[in-house]
Design a protein around this motif. Structure first.
Motif, PDB file in Angstrom:
ATOM      1  N   SER A 161       0.835  -1.196   0.000  1.00  7.07           N
ATOM      2  CA  SER A 161       0.000   0.000   0.000  1.00  7.07           C
ATOM      3  C   SER A 161       0.874   1.252   0.000  1.00  7.07           C
ATOM      4  CB  SER A 161      -0.907   0.040   1.238  1.00  7.07           C
ATOM      5  OG  SER A 161      -1.914  -0.933   1.182  1.00  7.07           O
ATOM      6  N   LEU A 162       0.347   2.289  -0.620  1.00  7.23           N
ATOM      7  CA  LEU A 162       0.967   3.607  -0.561  1.00  7.23           C
ATOM      8  C   LEU A 162      -0.073   4.579  -0.022  1.00  7.23           C
ATOM      9  CD1 LEU A 162       2.720   3.700  -4.061  1.00  7.23           C
ATOM     10  CD2 LEU A 162       3.816   3.288  -1.845  1.00  7.23           C
ATOM     11  N   LEU A 163       0.257   5.267   1.055  1.00  8.40           N
ATOM     12  CA  LEU A 163      -0.663   6.222   1.672  1.00  8.40           C
ATOM     13  C   LEU A 163      -0.142   7.633   1.418  1.00  8.40           C
ATOM     14  CD1 LEU A 163      -3.088   6.929   3.485  1.00  8.40           C
ATOM     15  CD2 LEU A 163      -1.615   6.541   5.471  1.00  8.40           C
ATOM     16  N   TYR A 164      -0.977   8.436   0.778  1.00  2.99           N
ATOM     17  CA  TYR A 164      -0.579   9.798   0.415  1.00  2.99           C
ATOM     18  C   TYR A 164      -1.388  10.823   1.205  1.00  2.99           C
ATOM     19  CZ  TYR A 164       1.858   7.901  -3.676  1.00  2.99           C
ATOM     20  OH  TYR A 164       2.710   7.204  -4.504  1.00  2.99           O
ATOM     21  N   VAL A 165      -0.768  12.000   1.384  1.00  5.93           N
ATOM     22  CA  VAL A 165      -1.477  13.138   1.972  1.00  5.93           C
ATOM     23  C   VAL A 165      -1.347  14.339   1.054  1.00  5.93           C
ATOM     24  CG1 VAL A 165      -1.352  12.474   4.392  1.00  5.93           C
ATOM     25  CG2 VAL A 165       0.571  13.706   3.356  1.00  5.93           C
ATOM     26  N   LEU A 166      -2.351  15.191   1.113  1.00  2.00           N
ATOM     27  CA  LEU A 166      -2.320  16.495   0.465  1.00  2.00           C
ATOM     28  C   LEU A 166      -2.200  17.521   1.579  1.00  2.00           C
ATOM     29  CD1 LEU A 166      -2.665  18.011  -2.292  1.00  2.00           C
ATOM     30  CD2 LEU A 166      -5.087  18.231  -1.703  1.00  2.00           C
ATOM     31  N   LEU A 167      -1.116  18.273   1.570  1.00  2.00           N
ATOM     32  CA  LEU A 167      -0.842  19.241   2.639  1.00  2.00           C
ATOM     33  C   LEU A 167      -1.057  20.664   2.146  1.00  2.00           C
ATOM     34  CD1 LEU A 167       2.464  17.866   4.242  1.00  2.00           C
ATOM     35  CD2 LEU A 167       0.104  17.356   4.881  1.00  2.00           C
ATOM     36  N   LYS A 168      -1.624  21.467   3.020  1.00  2.00           N
ATOM     37  CA  LYS A 168      -1.780  22.905   2.784  1.00  2.00           C
ATOM     38  C   LYS A 168      -1.408  23.623   4.071  1.00  2.00           C
ATOM     39  CE  LYS A 168      -5.159  26.349   1.196  1.00  2.00           C
ATOM     40  NZ  LYS A 168      -6.585  26.569   0.807  1.00  2.00           N
ATOM     41  N   ASP A 169      -0.440  24.499   3.996  1.00  2.00           N
ATOM     42  CA  ASP A 169       0.088  25.154   5.203  1.00  2.00           C
ATOM     43  C   ASP A 169       0.499  24.112   6.242  1.00  2.00           C
ATOM     44  OD1 ASP A 169      -0.416  27.685   4.102  1.00  2.00           O
ATOM     45  OD2 ASP A 169      -2.478  27.668   4.839  1.00  2.00           O
ATOM     46  N   LYS A 170       1.081  23.005   5.744  1.00  2.00           N
ATOM     47  CA  LYS A 170       1.597  21.903   6.555  1.00  2.00           C
ATOM     48  C   LYS A 170       0.515  21.109   7.279  1.00  2.00           C
ATOM     49  CE  LYS A 170       6.118  24.037   7.260  1.00  2.00           C
ATOM     50  NZ  LYS A 170       7.166  24.443   8.237  1.00  2.00           N
ATOM     51  N   LEU A 171      -0.752  21.365   6.927  1.00  2.00           N
ATOM     52  CA  LEU A 171      -1.866  20.627   7.521  1.00  2.00           C
ATOM     53  C   LEU A 171      -2.426  19.636   6.509  1.00  2.00           C
ATOM     54  CD1 LEU A 171      -3.782  23.528   9.324  1.00  2.00           C
ATOM     55  CD2 LEU A 171      -2.180  21.894  10.339  1.00  2.00           C
ATOM     56  N   VAL A 172      -2.893  18.482   6.995  1.00  2.00           N
ATOM     57  CA  VAL A 172      -3.481  17.462   6.129  1.00  2.00           C
ATOM     58  C   VAL A 172      -4.883  17.897   5.722  1.00  2.00           C
ATOM     59  CG1 VAL A 172      -4.288  15.077   5.970  1.00  2.00           C
ATOM     60  CG2 VAL A 172      -2.143  15.594   7.169  1.00  2.00           C
ATOM     61  N   ILE A 173      -5.065  18.145   4.420  1.00  2.00           N
ATOM     62  CA  ILE A 173      -6.405  18.497   3.928  1.00  2.00           C
ATOM     63  C   ILE A 173      -6.951  17.436   2.974  1.00  2.00           C
ATOM     64  CG2 ILE A 173      -5.925  20.966   4.172  1.00  2.00           C
ATOM     65  CD1 ILE A 173      -5.886  20.972   0.982  1.00  2.00           C
ATOM     66  N   GLY A 174      -6.131  16.439   2.642  1.00  2.00           N
ATOM     67  CA  GLY A 174      -6.582  15.378   1.748  1.00  2.00           C
ATOM     68  C   GLY A 174      -5.758  14.123   1.937  1.00  2.00           C
ATOM     69  N   THR A 175      -6.336  13.005   1.512  1.00  2.00           N
ATOM     70  CA  THR A 175      -5.633  11.728   1.635  1.00  2.00           C
ATOM     71  C   THR A 175      -6.149  10.750   0.593  1.00  2.00           C
ATOM     72  OG1 THR A 175      -5.061   9.917   3.153  1.00  2.00           O
ATOM     73  CG2 THR A 175      -7.280  10.815   3.332  1.00  2.00           C
ATOM     74  N   CYS A 176      -5.320   9.791   0.256  1.00  2.00           N
ATOM     75  CA  CYS A 176      -5.711   8.705  -0.636  1.00  2.00           C
ATOM     76  C   CYS A 176      -4.745   7.556  -0.424  1.00  2.00           C
ATOM     77  CB  CYS A 176      -5.683   9.144  -2.097  1.00  2.00           C
ATOM     78  SG  CYS A 176      -6.213   7.843  -3.262  1.00  2.00           S
ATOM     79  N   THR A 177      -5.271   6.334  -0.432  1.00  2.00           N
ATOM     80  CA  THR A 177      -4.447   5.136  -0.340  1.00  2.00           C
ATOM     81  C   THR A 177      -4.476   4.413  -1.677  1.00  2.00           C
ATOM     82  OG1 THR A 177      -5.053   4.922   1.995  1.00  2.00           O
ATOM     83  CG2 THR A 177      -4.035   3.011   0.952  1.00  2.00           C
ATOM     84  N   VAL A 178      -3.345   3.860  -2.069  1.00  2.00           N
ATOM     85  CA  VAL A 178      -3.239   3.092  -3.299  1.00  2.00           C
ATOM     86  C   VAL A 178      -2.867   1.659  -2.942  1.00  2.00           C
ATOM     87  CG1 VAL A 178      -2.177   2.893  -5.572  1.00  2.00           C
ATOM     88  CG2 VAL A 178      -2.439   5.151  -4.513  1.00  2.00           C
ATOM     89  N   ASP A 179      -3.739   0.728  -3.303  1.00  2.00           N
ATOM     90  CA  ASP A 179      -3.481  -0.696  -3.086  1.00  2.00           C
ATOM     91  C   ASP A 179      -2.755  -1.242  -4.310  1.00  2.00           C
ATOM     92  OD1 ASP A 179      -3.492  -3.381  -2.456  1.00  2.00           O
ATOM     93  OD2 ASP A 179      -5.638  -3.662  -2.776  1.00  2.00           O
ATOM     94  N   LEU A 180      -1.574  -1.794  -4.079  1.00  2.00           N
ATOM     95  CA  LEU A 180      -0.745  -2.314  -5.159  1.00  2.00           C
ATOM     96  C   LEU A 180      -0.821  -3.831  -5.283  1.00  2.00           C
ATOM     97  CD1 LEU A 180       2.481  -0.216  -4.419  1.00  2.00           C
ATOM     98  CD2 LEU A 180       0.655   0.349  -6.038  1.00  2.00           C
ATOM     99  N   SER A 181      -1.686  -4.473  -4.503  1.00  2.00           N
ATOM    100  CA  SER A 181      -1.674  -5.935  -4.424  1.00  2.00           C
ATOM    101  C   SER A 181      -2.366  -6.619  -5.601  1.00  2.00           C
ATOM    102  CB  SER A 181      -2.320  -6.395  -3.111  1.00  2.00           C
ATOM    103  OG  SER A 181      -3.701  -6.094  -3.079  1.00  2.00           O
TER     104      SER A 181
END
Length: 288
Positions: A195-215
């Motif tokens: 899995s890859l877990l991503y964040v979208l940061l704005k002013d160093k705060l988490v405002i978005g997220t998405c996980t990618v399953d590679l299996s």
């Protein structure tokens, strides 16, 4: 012979994927069941039931149980159907999980399967839930992406864990008891090599997220969410496009994403950025 497993060995997982691919090719289906128990509420509960005939895997029952409302998928090789294999797998599942605190069991299937087998639900005494889910796919064409200098897309680390869990919980379930489920999702995504877990940061705060399953054979996006105050600003499409472009550079897979059909806004977003409907997932429950 039916094998009962909490986790699949490497050879068993390969055989399961081969069976899944065969069923998909002949049934016209797309959804691939999750072949891990990492998200199940009890790691000791059996999660995979494998039906062998003369050493060949011809039937598979998978258990997805991130809470006590369990989802089950049953697949049988088309050459071995109507021989009671699915019933045998189901009976063994009921027997082996009787001591676990399961509150309900839902069967997962796809609309095209039900259309091709119109007697299936009736023969099993099942009825459809109102909620359905659409799976969409996309090829590997990169996006022309305009820069958004006020935000950045990064792989998440443990410092982001609680903020992501809170965002996931707010986006997908307001029930307080499900915050623990969100925390488990995020914890497992951070430690799972597939899995890859991503964040979208704005002013160093988490405002978005998405996980990618590679299996699986695709880059499967799930848990894509933007915090409520930041919605409507194009950040959801920016995050999805950014991940597609990054992953094109990292592997040779195409892309999949799933969305509840009641989430009209998200569905339109994915269609707008080029994801195309592949299948509709349907949930079946026992009558009453």
């Amino acid at each position: 012979m039916i094998g009962v497993r909490r986790k699949l060995e490497t050879e068993e997982a390969a055989a399961a994927k081969k069976l899944i691919a065969r069923c998909q090719d002949l049934d016209g289906t797309y959804r691939e069941p999750y072949l891990s128990n990492r998200l199940n509420f009890d790691p000791n509960m059996p999660a995979f039931f494998l039906y062998y005939e003369k050493g060949k895997l011809v039937g598979l029952l998978t258990v997805y149980a991130d809470d006590q409302d369990v989802e089950v998928t049953i697949l049988v090789d088309p050459d071995y159907r109507r021989r009671g294999i699915a019933r045998a797998l189901w009976s063994r599942f009921e027997k082996e999980t009787a001591s676990f605190p399961i509150q309900s069991v839902t069967f997962q299937t796809e609309r095209i399967f039900l259309e091709r087998h119109p007697d299936f639900a009736r023969n099993w005494g099942l009825v459809e839930e109102a909620e359905t889910e659409t799976w969409l796919g996309r090829d590997r064409t990169p996006y022309l992406l305009n820069a958004r200098p006020e935000v950045e897309v990064l792989l998440a680390n443990s410092a982001h864990q609680e903020a992501i869990a809170q965002l996931h919980h707010q986006a997908f379930s307001e029930e307080e008891e499900n915050l623990a489920v969100s925390r488990r999702y995020i914890s497992e995504a951070l430690t799972d090599s597939k899995s890859l877990l991503y964040v979208l940061l704005k002013d160093k705060l988490v405002i978005g997220t998405c996980t990618v399953d590679l299996s699986t054979n695709t880059n499967y996006f799930y848990g894509l969410a933007i915090s409520e105050p930041e919605r409507g600003k194009g950040y959801g499409s920016y995050l999805a496009k950014s991940l597609v472009n990054q992953l094109i550079e990292q592997n040779d897979k195409e892309f999949q994403i799933a969305v509840e059909d009641s989430n009209v806004g998200a569905k339109r977003l994915y269609e707008k950025i080029g994801f195309v409907k592949q299948t509709q997932v349907v949930y079946l429950n026992e009558k009453g």
